[in-house]
Design a protein around this motif. Structure first.
Motif, PDB file in Angstrom:
ATOM      1  N   PHE A   1       4.397 -14.565   0.884  1.00  0.00           N
ATOM      2  CA  PHE A   1       3.949 -13.299   1.445  1.00  0.00           C
ATOM      3  C   PHE A   1       4.186 -13.344   2.953  1.00  0.00           C
ATOM      4  O   PHE A   1       4.046 -14.415   3.564  1.00  0.00           O
ATOM      5  CB  PHE A   1       2.459 -13.083   1.196  1.00  0.00           C
ATOM      6  CG  PHE A   1       2.072 -12.917  -0.247  1.00  0.00           C
ATOM      7  CD1 PHE A   1       1.841 -11.658  -0.776  1.00  0.00           C
ATOM      8  CD2 PHE A   1       1.935 -14.028  -1.073  1.00  0.00           C
ATOM      9  CE1 PHE A   1       1.478 -11.506  -2.112  1.00  0.00           C
ATOM     10  CE2 PHE A   1       1.569 -13.884  -2.399  1.00  0.00           C
ATOM     11  CZ  PHE A   1       1.346 -12.614  -2.919  1.00  0.00           C
ATOM     12  N   PRO A   2       4.486 -12.216   3.574  1.00  0.00           N
ATOM     13  CA  PRO A   2       4.516 -12.204   5.038  1.00  0.00           C
ATOM     14  C   PRO A   2       3.104 -12.370   5.587  1.00  0.00           C
ATOM     15  O   PRO A   2       2.114 -12.061   4.906  1.00  0.00           O
ATOM     16  CB  PRO A   2       5.091 -10.823   5.372  1.00  0.00           C
ATOM     17  CG  PRO A   2       4.739  -9.980   4.201  1.00  0.00           C
ATOM     18  CD  PRO A   2       4.769 -10.891   2.996  1.00  0.00           C
TER      19      PRO A   2
ATOM     20  N   ALA B   1      -3.936 -10.809   3.192  1.00  0.00           N
ATOM     21  CA  ALA B   1      -5.011 -10.352   2.312  1.00  0.00           C
ATOM     22  C   ALA B   1      -4.530 -10.275   0.867  1.00  0.00           C
ATOM     23  O   ALA B   1      -5.280 -10.613  -0.062  1.00  0.00           O
ATOM     24  CB  ALA B   1      -5.527  -8.987   2.773  1.00  0.00           C
ATOM     25  N   ALA B   2      -3.284  -9.846   0.653  1.00  0.00           N
ATOM     26  CA  ALA B   2      -2.744  -9.791  -0.705  1.00  0.00           C
ATOM     27  C   ALA B   2      -2.623 -11.192  -1.291  1.00  0.00           C
ATOM     28  O   ALA B   2      -2.893 -11.402  -2.479  1.00  0.00           O
ATOM     29  CB  ALA B   2      -1.380  -9.098  -0.699  1.00  0.00           C
TER      30      ALA B   2
ATOM     31  N   GLU C   1      -7.418 -15.769  -5.431  1.00  0.00           N
ATOM     32  CA  GLU C   1      -8.782 -15.685  -5.949  1.00  0.00           C
ATOM     33  C   GLU C   1      -8.818 -15.223  -7.403  1.00  0.00           C
ATOM     34  O   GLU C   1      -9.689 -15.633  -8.173  1.00  0.00           O
ATOM     35  CB  GLU C   1      -9.597 -14.721  -5.097  1.00  0.00           C
ATOM     36  CG  GLU C   1      -9.968 -15.279  -3.735  1.00  0.00           C
ATOM     37  CD  GLU C   1     -10.823 -14.311  -2.949  1.00  0.00           C
ATOM     38  OE1 GLU C   1     -12.054 -14.309  -3.162  1.00  0.00           O
ATOM     39  OE2 GLU C   1     -10.272 -13.555  -2.128  1.00  0.00           O
ATOM     40  N   ALA C   2      -7.860 -14.378  -7.779  1.00  0.00           N
ATOM     41  CA  ALA C   2      -7.818 -13.873  -9.154  1.00  0.00           C
ATOM     42  C   ALA C   2      -7.138 -14.843 -10.109  1.00  0.00           C
ATOM     43  O   ALA C   2      -7.077 -14.581 -11.313  1.00  0.00           O
ATOM     44  CB  ALA C   2      -7.099 -12.525  -9.186  1.00  0.00           C
TER      45      ALA C   2
ATOM     46  N   ARG D   1      13.086 -11.364   5.245  1.00  0.00           N
ATOM     47  CA  ARG D   1      13.869 -10.946   4.085  1.00  0.00           C
ATOM     48  C   ARG D   1      13.389 -11.540   2.783  1.00  0.00           C
ATOM     49  O   ARG D   1      13.807 -11.120   1.723  1.00  0.00           O
ATOM     50  CB  ARG D   1      15.344 -11.323   4.287  1.00  0.00           C
ATOM     51  CG  ARG D   1      15.984 -10.639   5.479  1.00  0.00           C
ATOM     52  CD  ARG D   1      17.488 -10.921   5.487  1.00  0.00           C
ATOM     53  NE  ARG D   1      18.140 -10.267   6.610  1.00  0.00           N
ATOM     54  CZ  ARG D   1      18.357 -10.848   7.776  1.00  0.00           C
ATOM     55  NH1 ARG D   1      17.941 -12.073   7.980  1.00  0.00           N
ATOM     56  NH2 ARG D   1      18.972 -10.203   8.732  1.00  0.00           N
ATOM     57  N   HIS D   2      12.574 -12.586   2.861  1.00  0.00           N
ATOM     58  CA  HIS D   2      12.303 -13.353   1.645  1.00  0.00           C
ATOM     59  C   HIS D   2      10.886 -13.192   1.105  1.00  0.00           C
ATOM     60  O   HIS D   2      10.613 -13.629  -0.006  1.00  0.00           O
ATOM     61  CB  HIS D   2      12.566 -14.831   1.902  1.00  0.00           C
ATOM     62  CG  HIS D   2      13.961 -15.099   2.381  1.00  0.00           C
ATOM     63  ND1 HIS D   2      15.070 -14.845   1.608  1.00  0.00           N
ATOM     64  CD2 HIS D   2      14.422 -15.538   3.578  1.00  0.00           C
ATOM     65  CE1 HIS D   2      16.167 -15.157   2.294  1.00  0.00           C
ATOM     66  NE2 HIS D   2      15.788 -15.567   3.483  1.00  0.00           N
ATOM     67  N   ALA D   3       9.989 -12.594   1.833  1.00  0.00           N
ATOM     68  CA  ALA D   3       8.610 -12.485   1.341  1.00  0.00           C
ATOM     69  C   ALA D   3       8.509 -11.412   0.270  1.00  0.00           C
ATOM     70  O   ALA D   3       9.199 -10.410   0.309  1.00  0.00           O
ATOM     71  CB  ALA D   3       7.656 -12.154   2.486  1.00  0.00           C
ATOM     72  N   GLN D   4       7.610 -11.656  -0.682  1.00  0.00           N
ATOM     73  CA  GLN D   4       7.373 -10.682  -1.737  1.00  0.00           C
ATOM     74  C   GLN D   4       6.615  -9.489  -1.168  1.00  0.00           C
ATOM     75  O   GLN D   4       5.710  -9.649  -0.351  1.00  0.00           O
ATOM     76  CB  GLN D   4       6.549 -11.325  -2.850  1.00  0.00           C
ATOM     77  CG  GLN D   4       7.297 -12.361  -3.625  1.00  0.00           C
ATOM     78  CD  GLN D   4       6.469 -12.867  -4.770  1.00  0.00           C
ATOM     79  OE1 GLN D   4       6.833 -13.830  -5.387  1.00  0.00           O
ATOM     80  NE2 GLN D   4       5.369 -12.239  -5.055  1.00  0.00           N
ATOM     81  N   ASP D   5       6.978  -8.340  -1.615  1.00  0.00           N
ATOM     82  CA  ASP D   5       6.265  -7.118  -1.220  1.00  0.00           C
ATOM     83  C   ASP D   5       5.544  -6.589  -2.431  1.00  0.00           C
ATOM     84  O   ASP D   5       6.013  -5.676  -3.102  1.00  0.00           O
ATOM     85  CB  ASP D   5       7.252  -6.095  -0.656  1.00  0.00           C
ATOM     86  CG  ASP D   5       6.523  -4.856  -0.103  1.00  0.00           C
ATOM     87  OD1 ASP D   5       7.177  -3.815   0.003  1.00  0.00           O
ATOM     88  OD2 ASP D   5       5.326  -4.967   0.167  1.00  0.00           O
ATOM     89  N   GLU D   6       4.406  -7.224  -2.784  1.00  0.00           N
ATOM     90  CA  GLU D   6       3.723  -6.799  -3.991  1.00  0.00           C
ATOM     91  C   GLU D   6       2.402  -6.159  -3.638  1.00  0.00           C
ATOM     92  O   GLU D   6       1.848  -6.395  -2.614  1.00  0.00           O
ATOM     93  CB  GLU D   6       3.487  -7.948  -4.967  1.00  0.00           C
ATOM     94  CG  GLU D   6       3.667  -9.304  -4.466  1.00  0.00           C
ATOM     95  CD  GLU D   6       3.328 -10.338  -5.505  1.00  0.00           C
ATOM     96  OE1 GLU D   6       2.158 -10.402  -5.896  1.00  0.00           O
ATOM     97  OE2 GLU D   6       4.177 -11.091  -5.925  1.00  0.00           O
TER      98      GLU D   6
END
Length: 312
Positions: free
Chosen positions: A274-275, A280-281, A287-288, A307-312
């Motif tokens: 993640f970036p 927080a994501a 935690e989940a 360019r490589h972090a997930q954008d979820e």
């Protein structure tokens, strides 16, 4: 510099990116321009107020990046080198971080993969040392497919131990590739272990913390033959050793694992990135229990594309 911190206890929404003063290394330390920083359960426990009580707090104990400042007496690395290691002041999730214990990043590893290593490697090596795992031992690892468990499998196999690891059936091929024998979780697991090792289990490492310490005592014959890194209450109840970092850290393992990876003799964990702006994501996913690999924050120089972090 930009750094992740929180100024109040609470949910992931209390995390903020703040401008903080740049840190500088003391004697024997170095500073890195951070490219990736690991996220651990201790991060959200701190954020929830379950650990340290001071405010505000920064986060992160493991990082990888490029050396940009050397403390007095540091001669084993040079400016511009790629290293990974521990940020003992808990401020690794930032653009700059001071490392006290570090090792070179093998050429085959990305920064995110390197940032995933320190805590898992040190914990696994420390637990194996405390158990005294040696060639010829039969070792059961309960929870063998996670980051710490998989590291323990590979380090124990390298010591010459026979390793039996518990995991979901979907992870059995991974354990076999690492040199372990696999058993499935769930009802009948102890019988499956005894069928694999009718002569008995010498030692057991509990990484899962799923309440089976009494069964492990039955398998090994004594609570003295077991170490847990996950079940502090069960350890106290059943007289099993709970492995703590203040018992003496296995910091030597950082350099050893770097050499093993460079030689193609250790498989690093998968990562989920993640970036920094979406820390927080990452906390929500961790935690989940939905992480698909070691959680890592990617931290880039100002103005650099991510360019490589997930954008979820």
């Amino acid at each position: 510099m930009k750094a992740l911190r929180f100024s109040a206890f609470g949910g992931p929404e209390v995390l903020e990116i703040a401008e903080l003063a740049e840190p500088h290394p003391g004697p024997g330390q170095l500073r890195i321009a951070v490219r990736a920083a690991g996220v651990n359960a201790s991060d959200w426990k701190k954020r929830q107020g379950l650990m340290d009580q001071q405010l505000p707090q920064t986060l992160g104990y493991e990082a990888a990046g490029i050396v940009d400042e050397l403390g007095a007496g540091v001669s084993d690395v040079a400016l511009g080198d790629r290293v990974f290691g521990f940020c003992l002041d808990g401020a690794a999730q930032a653009e700059l971080a001071v490392l006290t214990h570090y090792a070179p990043i093998p050429a085959t590893l990305e920064f995110a993969e390197a940032a995933a290593l320190p805590a898992a490697i040190e914990t696994a090596a420390r637990a194996l040392d405390q158990l005294g795992v040696a060639a010829g031992d039969t070792l059961l690892i309960n929870g063998a497919s996670g980051n710490i468990g998989a590291a323990a499998v590979q380090l124990a196999v390298a010591r010459g131990a026979r390793v039996i690891g518990s995991a979901s059936p979907a992870k059995h091929a991974l354990l076999h590739a690492m040199g372990a024998e696999a058993v499935a979780y769930g009802a009948g697991m102890m019988g499956r272990i005894r069928a694999l090792a009718p002569a008995g289990i010498d030692l057991a490492l509990d990484v899962a913390g799923n309440g089976i310490l009494p069964e492990l005592i039955g398998l090994t014959g004594s609570p003295q033959h077991i170490v847990t890194v996950a079940d502090v209450d069960g350890a106290a109840q059943h007289g099993v050793r709970f492995s703590r970092g203040d018992d003496g850290r296995a910091l030597y393992a950082l350099s050893q694992i770097s050499a093993r990876i460079a030689a193609g003799r250790f498989t690093p964990p998968a990562v989920q990135t993640f970036p920094l702006s979406r820390a927080a994501a990452a906390h929500c996913v961790g935690e989940a229990g939905r992480a698909t690999g070691k959680l890592v924050l990617l931290i880039h120089p100002p103005g650099a594309p991510n360019r490589h972090a997930q954008d979820e």
